[in-house]
Write a protein that holds these residues in place. Structure first.
Motif, PDB file in Angstrom:
ATOM      1  N   ALA A 152       0.835  -1.201   0.000  1.00 19.51           N
ATOM      2  CA  ALA A 152       0.000   0.000   0.000  1.00 19.51           C
ATOM      3  C   ALA A 152       0.864   1.243   0.000  1.00 19.51           C
ATOM      4  CB  ALA A 152      -0.933  -0.012   1.212  1.00 19.51           C
ATOM      5  N   LEU A 153       1.950   1.180   0.780  1.00 20.05           N
ATOM      6  CA  LEU A 153       2.878   2.311   0.825  1.00 20.05           C
ATOM      7  C   LEU A 153       3.414   2.604  -0.582  1.00 20.05           C
ATOM      8  CD1 LEU A 153       3.986   3.825   3.386  1.00 20.05           C
ATOM      9  CD2 LEU A 153       6.123   2.573   2.973  1.00 20.05           C
ATOM     10  N   GLY A 154       3.830   1.535  -1.267  1.00 15.49           N
ATOM     11  CA  GLY A 154       4.373   1.702  -2.619  1.00 15.49           C
ATOM     12  C   GLY A 154       3.336   2.240  -3.588  1.00 15.49           C
ATOM     13  N   LEU A 155       2.130   1.677  -3.539  1.00 10.65           N
ATOM     14  CA  LEU A 155       1.078   2.127  -4.457  1.00 10.65           C
ATOM     15  C   LEU A 155       0.695   3.573  -4.175  1.00 10.65           C
ATOM     16  CD1 LEU A 155      -1.242  -1.011  -4.649  1.00 10.65           C
ATOM     17  CD2 LEU A 155       0.425  -0.195  -6.325  1.00 10.65           C
ATOM     18  N   PHE A 156       0.668   3.946  -2.879  1.00 15.68           N
ATOM     19  CA  PHE A 156       0.331   5.322  -2.536  1.00 15.68           C
ATOM     20  C   PHE A 156       1.365   6.282  -3.135  1.00 15.68           C
ATOM     21  CE2 PHE A 156       0.882   8.997   0.244  1.00 15.68           C
ATOM     22  CZ  PHE A 156      -0.388   9.544   0.155  1.00 15.68           C
ATOM     23  N   ALA A 157       2.643   5.934  -2.984  1.00 18.44           N
ATOM     24  CA  ALA A 157       3.700   6.792  -3.541  1.00 18.44           C
ATOM     25  C   ALA A 157       3.544   6.900  -5.056  1.00 18.44           C
ATOM     26  CB  ALA A 157       5.073   6.228  -3.184  1.00 18.44           C
TER      27      ALA A 157
END
Lengths: 377, 261
Positions: A152-157
Motif C-alpha cells: 500500500a505504501l508503494g502504491l500510494f507513492a
C-alpha cells in the motif's frame, strides 16, 4: 471447483489467495513502470541479490518476522542496484555485464549463507530455503498483513507522484528542465521496484520474482495505449496470476513460484497473440486482408485496361492467360471468383473473363482514388 | 540587431567560457554564447562539434567544468520557467503508452508543483497549443502512430504550452516533411513577432540565411557568432567544418579549429 469453494471456508486457502492477490497487484502495478523504463533486468538482478539480505537478516536477528526479512531483502537489493550503477559508471564494464556480475556474486553469497544456516542445529525450522522458489502454502496472516502494508505504501507513492513518474519515464531530460529533481525521483521509483520485488519474495522466490514484476506489465502493454489503464491492467493480471498460480500449486503440490510464473507467462503469450491492436494474430489477419484487397484491385485494374484496349465493347471476354502469368494463377483465380460473387466480373461461355458494367464503374472509381491519394486519406 | 543591448536589457542567454569534457576529450572549449532578445539563432557545426552539448549545458542538464550561464542576466535556476526545451525527437521512446494531448500537457507540469494533477484548464491549454501547430485532429492519437514530422510538432506544442521567453530546440527540422518544415518556420517567426528568443541546433546550411537572424558557428570552440549576413561566410564555414564544406576541397584537420572568431 472445490478449490474455489474452499476459498470461503478454508482459512489457509483464503490466506494464500489474499496474499497472492496482494503480491500480484503490487508487483504488477509497480512493475509496469519497470517495463516502461527498461529495468526488467535490473529487477532480476535485484531479486536474486535479495537472497543474502534475507539470510543475513535472519542470522543477525534470529527472527523470521516478515518485515525483518523483507527489510533485509530490500537493503541487499538496493546495495546490488548501487553496485551495478557504480561498476557501470566507474569502470569500462557495461551495464549488462555489471548486472550479471552483481547478480551472481550476491546470489552466490546468499546461497553460501543459506547453507551455513541450514547446517546450524535447529535451523531446519527457519525454512529460508523456501525463499529460493517460493511457497505459498507457508503464507501466514502476518505475511499477508505485512505485504499489504508495504505494498500500500508503494502504491500510494506511485499515485501521489504519478505525473512526476510518468514524465521521468518518458522524458527525463525534459523533466529536469522543468526543475524536477530527477535524480531523487529516479531513486524513489527504483525504490518502488524494490518494494515490488520484496513483497513477493517469500511466495514466488528470488529466482523467479522478476517475472512477476515484468510479465503483468508486458501483457498489459499489449491491450492499451494509456498509462493509467496499463498500470491498472498490470495489477489485475498480476493478481490473477498470483491467485491462480498459488491455488494451482497448493492443490497440485507444485512449487508456487514457478506455477505463478507460468500462469503469468500464459497471460503474456495470450496478450502478444490476441491483443487487438498489437497482437500478432490480428496483425497477420490485417496483412492477409490487405494483400487480398490489393490483389482484387489489381485484377480489376488489369481487366479494365484489357477492356480499354478493346475499344467499343468493354464487356467483351478476354483470355486471362496473361494475368495468370503476371500475378500467379492462384491469386488471379481467387480474385476472379470473388469478383464474380460480388457481380463485378463474369466468365463467358468461351472461358474468357470480362468486368460487368458495375465492375467497370468500380475500376473507374479505384483508378481515380489512386490518382488522388489525398482523397483516400 | 542587438536590440537587447541597446535598450539596456540583458541578453536572453549569456554563456561565458563554457568548457566541458567527457573523460579527457574536450567537447566544448571556452565557448561564449550571446543571444540577444527577440532573435532566431541557429547553432551550426559538424557532427561532434558540441551543439547538443552546448544546449544541454545552457539548460543545466550537464555540469560544465568551467564557465557560467546567465538567462536574462540571472542564473538559470531562477529563470527556469522562462526557458522551454525541445529535445531531439529521437531522445525518447515513442512507444510510450500515451496520447499526443497528454505529451503536450506535460508542458504544464512545471507550473503545477508536486502531486497536483493537470486538470481541465491545463488540458485546454494543451489543446490550444496543439491547434497552434496544426495537430488538433491528432489529440487522442497514440504517439507511436504519428509520423516523424507530427511527433516533432507535438514536442513544439509542448514547449509552446510552457509559455516561455527563450526556446532551445535541438534539431527541430531533422527528418521532417516539407509541410512540417514550413509549419515550424512559421511558428518560429510567430514566436519572434511575440518578442520570444529561439536558439535552434540546425543542420541544413542551405536554409540558415532564410530561417534565422543570427548564427553561431561551433566546432568545440566557437568559431564565429552574430548576425547571419555578417558571420555566415564561406571562410567561417571552412574554419568550422575544417574544409569539408561542399564545393571546398581538401581534408584539413584539427589545425583549422585553431582559427579564432
Amino acid at each position: 471447483m472445490d478449490v474455489l469453494g474452499g476459498l470461503f471456508v478454508d482459512h489457509t486457502l483464503r490466506t494464500v489467495a489474499l496474499g497472492s492477490a496482494t503480491l500480484g497487484i503490487v508487483s504488477g502495478a509497480l512493475g509496469a513502470f519497470a517495463v516502461l523504463r527498461r529495468q526488467a533486468l535490473l529487477g532480476d538482478a535485484m531479486s536474486h541479490a535479495a537472497l543474502p539480505g534475507v539470510a543475513l537478516a535472519f542470522l543477525m536477528t534470529g527472527s523470521r518476522a516478515p518485515l525483518v526479512l523483507m527489510l533485509g531483502a530490500a537493503i541487499a537489493g538496493w546495495l546490488a542496484a548501487l553496485a551495478i550503477i557504480g561498476v557501470a559508471r566507474t569502470s569500462r564494464i557495461k551495464t549488462d555485464s555489471a548486472m550479471a556480475l552483481t547478480l551472481s556474486v550476491f546470489f552466490g553469497a546468499g546461497l553460501v549463507v543459506l547453507t551455513f544456516i541450514q547446517r546450524q542445529p535447529a535451523a531446519g525450522k527457519a525454512g529460508l530455503d523456501k525463499f529460493l522458489f517460493g511457497q505459498a502454502a507457508a503464507m501466514l496472516e502476518s505475511d499477508v498483513i505485512t505485504m499489504a502494508a508495504v505494498g500500500a505504501l508503494g502504491l500510494f507513492a506511485l499515485l501521489a507522484l504519478w505525473k512526476e513518474f510518468k514524465l521521468l519515464s518518458f522524458d527525463p531530460d525534459f523533466a529536469a528542465t522543468l526543475g524536477m529533481p530527477t535524480r531523487r525521483l529516479d531513486i524513489l521509483l527504483t525504490g518502488l521496484l524494490v518494494i515490488a520485488i520484496v513483497v513477493g519474495l517469500k511466495t514466488v522466490g528470488v529466482v523467479l520474482m522478476s517475472a512477476m514484476v515484468v510479465a503483468p506489465g508486458a501483457a498489459a502493454r499489449q491491450w492499451t495505449n494509456h498509462l493509467g489503464v496499463m498500470v491498472t491492467l498490470a495489477a489485475l493480471f498480476g493478481a490473477a496470476a498470483g491467485v491462480l498460480g498459488a491455488l494451482l500449486s497448493t492443490t497440485a503440490e507444485t512449487s508456487t513460484g514457478p506455477t505463478i510464473v507460468l500462469v503469468a507467462t500464459g497471460l503474456v503469450v495470450v496478450s502478444l497473440l490476441f491483443a487487438p491492436a498489437r497482437g500478432v494474430v490480428w496483425a497477420r489477419i490485417r496483412a492477409w486482408r490487405s494483400r487480398r484487397m490489393l490483389a482484387l484491385e489489381a485484377v480489376i485494374a488489369d481487366l479494365a485496361s484489357l477492356a480499354a484496349q478493346h475499344g467499343s465493347n468493354a464487356t467483351h471476354p478476354h483470355d486471362i492467360g496473361a494475368l495468370n502469368a503476371v500475378r500467379g494463377r492462384a491469386v488471379v483465380e481467387r480474385a476472379l471468383s470473388e469478383l464474380a460473387a460480388d457481380g463485378l466480373a463474369r466468365q463467358h461461355d468461351t472461358g474468357g473473363w470480362s468486368l460487368t458494367p458495375r465492375g467497370l464503374a468500380e475500376a473507374d472509381r479505384l483508378a481515380r482514388s489512386r490518382r488522388a491519394p489525398g482523397v483516400a486519406r | 540587431m542587438r536590440i537587447g543591448l541597446r535598450t539596456g536589457g540583458a541578453l536572453a542567454i549569456q554563456a561565458t567560457d563554457l568548457t566541458l569534457a567527457y573523460q579527457q576529450r574536450p567537447v566544448l572549449w571556452d565557448v561564449d554564447l550571446e543571444v540577444p532578445q527577440g532573435v532566431l539563432m541557429a547553432i551550426v557545426g559538424p557532427n561532434g562539434a558540441g551543439k547538443t552539448t552546448l544546449l544541454r549545458a545552457v539548460l543545466g542538464l550537464l555540469q560544465p567544468a568551467a564557465g557560467e550561464v546567465l538567462i536574462f542576466g540571472q542564473p538559470y535556476a531562477s529563470q527556469r520557467r522562462r526557458v522551454a526545451y525541445v529535445p531531439q525527437r529521437g531522445s525518447v521512446d515513442w512507444d510510450f503508452p500515451t496520447t499526443a494531448l497528454d505529451i503536450v500537457t506535460m508542458g504544464t507540469y512545471g507550473g503545477l508543483g508536486w502531486v497536483r494533477r493537470p486538470g481541465s484548464s491545463e488540458r485546454a491549454r494543451a489543446a490550444a497549443a496543439l491547434t497552434e501547430v496544426g495537430m488538433e485532429c491528432y489529440a487522442d492519437r497514440q504517439i507511436s502512430q504519428l509520423s516523424g514530422g507530427q511527433q516533432q510538432r507535438i514536442f513544439l506544442a509542448r514547449a509552446l504550452v510552457q509559455d516561455a521567453d527563450v526556446y532551445l530546440m535541438d534539431e527541430p527540422f531533422q527528418g521532417v516533411d516539407a509541410t512540417t518544415e514550413r509549419a515550424i518556420v512559421e511558428l518560429l517567426r510567430a514566436l519572434r513577432a511575440d518578442g520570444k528568443t529561439v536558439v535552434a541546433v540546425h543542420h541544413d546550411l542551405q536554409t540558415v540565411t532564410e530561417y534565422f537572424d543570427e548564427v553561431t558557428l561551433l566546432n568545440v570552440r566557437r568559431i564565429a557568432g552574430g548576425p547571419v549576413e555578417r558571420v555566415f561566410t564561406e571562410e567561417n564555414l571552412r574554419h568550422t567544418y575544417g574544409g569539408r564544406v561542399a564545393g571546398i576541397g581538401g581534408r584539413a584537420m584539427g589545425n583549422d579549429l585553431e582559427s579564432a572568431s
